[in-house]
Design a protein around this motif. Sequence first.
Motif, short mmCIF file in Angstrom:
data_model
loop_
_atom_site.label_atom_id
_atom_site.label_comp_id
_atom_site.label_asym_id
_atom_site.label_seq_id
_atom_site.Cartn_x
_atom_site.Cartn_y
_atom_site.Cartn_z
N ALA A 1 0.83 -1.21 0.00
CA ALA A 1 0.00 0.00 0.00
C ALA A 1 0.86 1.26 0.00
O ALA A 1 0.57 2.22 -0.72
N MET A 2 1.93 1.25 0.77
CA MET A 2 2.82 2.41 0.82
C MET A 2 3.55 2.61 -0.50
O MET A 2 3.64 3.73 -1.00
N LEU A 3 4.07 1.54 -1.06
CA LEU A 3 4.82 1.65 -2.31
C LEU A 3 3.95 2.16 -3.46
O LEU A 3 4.41 2.94 -4.29
N TYR A 4 2.71 1.71 -3.50
CA TYR A 4 1.81 2.11 -4.58
C TYR A 4 0.92 3.29 -4.22
O TYR A 4 0.07 3.67 -5.01
N ARG A 5 1.15 3.84 -3.04
CA ARG A 5 0.35 4.98 -2.57
C ARG A 5 -1.14 4.68 -2.71
O ARG A 5 -1.92 5.49 -3.19
N THR A 6 -1.50 3.48 -2.30
CA THR A 6 -2.86 2.98 -2.40
C THR A 6 -3.47 2.91 -1.01
O THR A 6 -2.91 2.24 -0.13
N PRO A 7 -4.59 3.54 -0.78
CA PRO A 7 -5.23 3.45 0.54
C PRO A 7 -5.67 2.02 0.86
O PRO A 7 -6.00 1.25 -0.04
N ILE A 8 -5.67 1.72 2.12
CA ILE A 8 -6.26 0.48 2.62
C ILE A 8 -7.60 0.86 3.21
O ILE A 8 -7.66 1.74 4.08
N LYS A 9 -8.68 0.23 2.75
CA LYS A 9 -10.02 0.51 3.27
C LYS A 9 -10.51 -0.68 4.08
O LYS A 9 -10.46 -1.82 3.61
N VAL A 10 -10.96 -0.39 5.28
CA VAL A 10 -11.51 -1.42 6.16
C VAL A 10 -12.84 -0.92 6.73
O VAL A 10 -13.03 0.29 6.89
N PRO A 11 -13.76 -1.82 7.03
CA PRO A 11 -15.05 -1.37 7.57
C PRO A 11 -14.96 -0.87 9.01
O PRO A 11 -15.74 -0.01 9.41
N ASP A 12 -14.01 -1.37 9.77
CA ASP A 12 -13.91 -1.05 11.19
C ASP A 12 -12.45 -1.21 11.60
O ASP A 12 -11.78 -2.14 11.14
#
Length: 145
Positions: free
Chosen positions: A74-85
């Motif tokens: 996620a950091m390398l690709y500057r991609t957010p991690i989405k979680v419900p909680d």
Amino acid sequence: MSNSIALNKIELDGQKVIYNFSIPSEIREHINPVYVDSQNNGTLFVELPNDVDAIEIPKGVLTIPFVGTMIGVAMLYRTPIKVPDVDKEYFETIKKLDTVFLKMYPKGNLSLVLETSRVSTVKNNRGGGYGHPYSSRVELTRRVH
């Protein structure tokens, strides 16, 4: 097409915590193909020790091993991690980690973003209240990895 690493669902099967997720196609090459199908939907799992009852662990805490597994890509690709909680203490720590990595690697163009629709406050053994012996986020992560 998703532009985030999204935790879609957490399932419990005995001592197994199963994470159903989706990823952007550009990071597919960095995830073991055993865990991701052709539509970029994946399944990961962790086995809890026999003395831990997964049903008693709040979903916001169960999210932690998944996030920890996905942080690097996620950091390398500057991609957010989405979680419900997610657990509030862990959520605040992730924000601090992003700042620390930016200072450590200013030319790295790294980004650590955790998005959630719910931030849970879980009382733990240090502050009293939540009595599960593995409510400590670090302890849970250590025991399942």
